[in-house]
Design a protein around this motif. Structure first.
Motif, mmCIF file in Angstrom:
data_model
loop_
_atom_site.group_PDB
_atom_site.id
_atom_site.type_symbol
_atom_site.label_atom_id
_atom_site.label_comp_id
_atom_site.label_asym_id
_atom_site.label_seq_id
_atom_site.Cartn_x
_atom_site.Cartn_y
_atom_site.Cartn_z
ATOM 1 N N GLN A 1 1.025 -1.312 0.043
ATOM 2 C CA GLN A 1 0.140 0.055 -0.028
ATOM 3 C C GLN A 1 0.921 1.118 0.002
ATOM 4 N N ALA A 2 2.156 1.254 0.754
ATOM 5 C CA ALA A 2 3.033 2.336 0.763
ATOM 6 C C ALA A 2 3.584 2.824 -0.832
ATOM 7 N N ILE A 3 3.899 1.803 -1.287
ATOM 8 C CA ILE A 3 4.136 1.719 -2.744
ATOM 9 C C ILE A 3 3.407 2.371 -3.724
ATOM 10 N N GLY A 4 1.962 1.784 -3.594
ATOM 11 C CA GLY A 4 0.713 2.377 -4.232
ATOM 12 C C GLY A 4 0.619 3.813 -3.789
ATOM 13 N N TRP A 5 0.764 4.345 -2.513
ATOM 14 C CA TRP A 5 0.510 5.700 -2.217
ATOM 15 C C TRP A 5 1.616 6.585 -3.019
ATOM 16 N N ALA A 6 2.702 5.952 -3.007
ATOM 17 C CA ALA A 6 3.853 6.898 -3.614
ATOM 18 C C ALA A 6 3.612 7.011 -5.020
ATOM 19 N N GLY A 7 3.141 6.016 -5.706
ATOM 20 C CA GLY A 7 2.946 6.063 -7.166
ATOM 21 C C GLY A 7 1.686 6.963 -7.176
ATOM 22 N N GLN A 8 0.663 7.065 -6.627
ATOM 23 C CA GLN A 8 -0.396 8.107 -6.725
ATOM 24 C C GLN A 8 -0.009 9.497 -6.387
ATOM 25 N N MET A 9 0.991 9.720 -5.540
ATOM 26 C CA MET A 9 1.489 11.058 -5.134
ATOM 27 C C MET A 9 2.329 11.421 -6.146
ATOM 28 N N ASN A 10 3.049 10.335 -7.095
ATOM 29 C CA ASN A 10 4.008 10.754 -8.078
ATOM 30 C C ASN A 10 5.499 11.151 -7.690
ATOM 31 N N ILE A 11 5.735 10.446 -6.580
ATOM 32 C CA ILE A 11 7.075 10.854 -5.835
ATOM 33 C C ILE A 11 8.062 9.650 -6.315
ATOM 34 N N LEU A 12 7.234 8.687 -7.013
ATOM 35 C CA LEU A 12 8.201 7.725 -7.706
ATOM 36 C C LEU A 12 7.539 7.357 -9.052
ATOM 37 N N ASP A 13 8.765 7.143 -10.092
ATOM 38 C CA ASP A 13 8.331 7.036 -11.176
ATOM 39 C C ASP A 13 8.210 5.420 -11.508
ATOM 40 N N SER A 14 8.097 4.777 -12.758
ATOM 41 C CA SER A 14 7.991 3.748 -12.954
ATOM 42 C C SER A 14 9.373 2.819 -12.587
ATOM 43 N N ALA A 15 10.438 3.579 -13.055
ATOM 44 C CA ALA A 15 11.520 2.848 -12.745
ATOM 45 C C ALA A 15 11.856 2.620 -11.160
ATOM 46 N N MET A 16 11.669 3.851 -10.371
ATOM 47 C CA MET A 16 11.635 3.973 -9.175
ATOM 48 C C MET A 16 10.842 3.120 -8.391
ATOM 49 N N THR A 17 9.924 2.715 -8.673
ATOM 50 C CA THR A 17 8.695 2.098 -8.331
ATOM 51 C C THR A 17 9.269 0.508 -7.897
#
Length: 332
Positions: free
Chosen positions: A32-48
Motif C-alpha cells: 500500500q505504501a508503494i501504491g501511495w507513492a505512485g499515486q502521489m507521483n514521488i516515484l516514477d515507474s523505474a523507481m517504483t
C-alpha cells in the motif's frame, strides 16, 4: 571522493539483547505504501520497481510491530517519503551539494507543516505527498503530538542543509559535531515522534520531556543511526556523491584505515547499547503504562532497524561482505 579498490571489507557484527517482532500487516502495508507513492507521483515507474525492494512496510512493521494498520500505514508512508526525499534531494543529488537551493526547498515544505491551511504547489509532488501526510497525521494526533513531529522534521531539514554546506565546502565535521547532527540527519527522531501516534496512544508530555526518557530516546537514535552508518557504508561509497557517515569521520579524525574505522564504529555502537541498558531500568521502575509502551518501541526501533537493514535490498548487506568496496574515502 574516490578511494582505492582493495580487499573486501568485513562489517562488524551488530546485535541487541532485545526481542524482535514484526507486524502481521507488514507486507500488506508495504504494498500500500508503494501504491501511495505512485499515486502521489514521488516515484516514477523505474523507481517504483527499485523501491519494491526497499520493503518499507517491513521497516514500519518491525519498528512499530504492535500498531494497528491505520497507524502503521502512516508510519510506512512517512518513511517512504523520507527515503524518496533523500534520494531526490540529498546525498545522491546535486541539490545535496547546494545548501542555498536545498534550504529554499525545505522552507517551502516546512510552510506546509507549520501552516496546515496552506495548499501545496500542484507542480511539486513531494509537497503534495507531504500535505497528504500532514492531513492524515493531524486526524490521528493530539496537538502536542503534532508539534513534536513538526519540531523533529524541522531538525531533519536543518541537518540536510548542514550536510549540503559541508559538501559544498568539501569539509568534514568533527566527530563531536557529527554525532550530534547525525541524530537529526538520520530522520529517526521524526519516526520516534510518531511512536504513540502510530500506536494509538498518547505519551504524556511530562513523560516525553523527562530528561531520563529524552536521554534514552537520544541513545536509541544514536544506536540506530550508527548501525545504519555501518551497514550502509558500502552502498554509500558506491552511490553517494560524497559520504557523510561515521566510519569515514572516524578515519579522518584518527588517521586510521577503513577496516579499523568500521571496527571502532562497531565499538561505539556496542558501548551505546550497554549504556542504554543501564539507564533504561531506572526509567522503567515507576513508568506509566504509556511510558512502558514507548520504551518498548524504542527497543523495537533498534532491533527493527537492524533486522530490516539485513533484509532490505537498499543495502544488500550480505553481498557487500563478499564484495570489493572502496576502503578509503574522503568524508564530506
Amino acid at each position: 571522493m574516490q578511494g582505492k579498490l582493495r580487499a573486501p571489507l568485513t562489517l562488524p557484527p551488530l546485535s541487541y539483547p532485545f526481542p524482535s517482532e514484526i507486524s502481521p500487516y507488514a507486507n500488506e502495508i508495504d504494498a500500500q505504501a508503494i501504491g501511495w507513492a505512485g499515486q502521489m507521483n514521488i516515484l516514477d515507474s523505474a523507481m517504483t520497481a527499485e523501491y519494491a525492494g526497499l520493503r518499507v512496510g517491513r521497516l514500519a512493521g518491525r519498528t512499530s510491530p504492535r500498531s494497528e494498520p491505520v497507524g502503521l500505514q502512516l508510519l510506512a508512508d512517512w518513511q517512504l517519503w523520507l527515503f524518496a526525499f533523500d534520494d531526490a534531494f540529498c546525498d545522491e543529488s546535486a541539490t545535496g551539494e547546494d545548501p542555498e537551493l536545498l534550504a529554499r526547498t525545505v522552507v517551502d515544505y516546512l510552510r506546509i507543516l507549520e501552516d496546515p491551511g496552506q495548499e501545496p504547489d500542484a507542480a511539486d509532488p513531494f509537497m503534495g505527498a507531504l500535505a497528504d501526510l500532514r492531513d492524515r497525521i493531524l486526524v490521528h494526533s493530539a496537538p502536542m503530538q503534532w508539534m513534536r513531529f513538526v519540531h523533529s522534521v524541522t531538525g531533519y531539514f536543518l541537518a540536510q542543509c548542514w550536510e549540503a554546506a559541508n559538501r559544498s565546502r568539501q569539509t568534514a565535521p568533527t566527530l563531536v559535531e557529527y554525532v550530534h547532527m547525525r541524530r537529526h540527519s538520520g530522520a529517526v527522531p521524526t519516526c520516534m515522534a510518531l511512536i504513540d501516534v502510530a500506536g494509538g496512544f498518547v505519551l504524556p508530555q511530562e513523560d516525553f520531556a523527562n530528561p531520563h526518557v529524552m536521554s534514552l530516546a537520544q541513545q536509541a537514535t544514536n544506536i540506530a543511526c550508527w548501525a545504519n552508518d555501518i551497514l550502509s557504508y558500502p552502498k554509500e561509497v558506491a552511490r553517494s556523491r560524497s559520504v557523510h557517515s561515521l566510519p569515514p569521520i572516524l578515519s579522518a579524525q584518527y588517521g586510521i584505515d577503513m577496516p579499523e574505522a568500521l571496527h571502532r564504529a562497531g565499538q561505539m555502537h556496542d558501548h551505546a547499547v550497554r549504556q542504554y541498558l543501564e539507564q533504561e531500568a531506572t526509567a522503567r521502575a515507576q513508568a506509566s503504562p504509556q511510558l512502558h509502551r514507548y520504551l518498548d518501541d524504542l527497543r523495537f526501533w533498534m532491533t527493527g532497524n537492524l533486522d530490516w537493514s539485513l533484509e532490505t535490498r537498499r543495502y544488500n548487506v550480505a553481498d557487500y561482505n563478499a564484495a570489493d568496496v572502496l576502503d578509503e574515502v574522503r568524508p564530506a
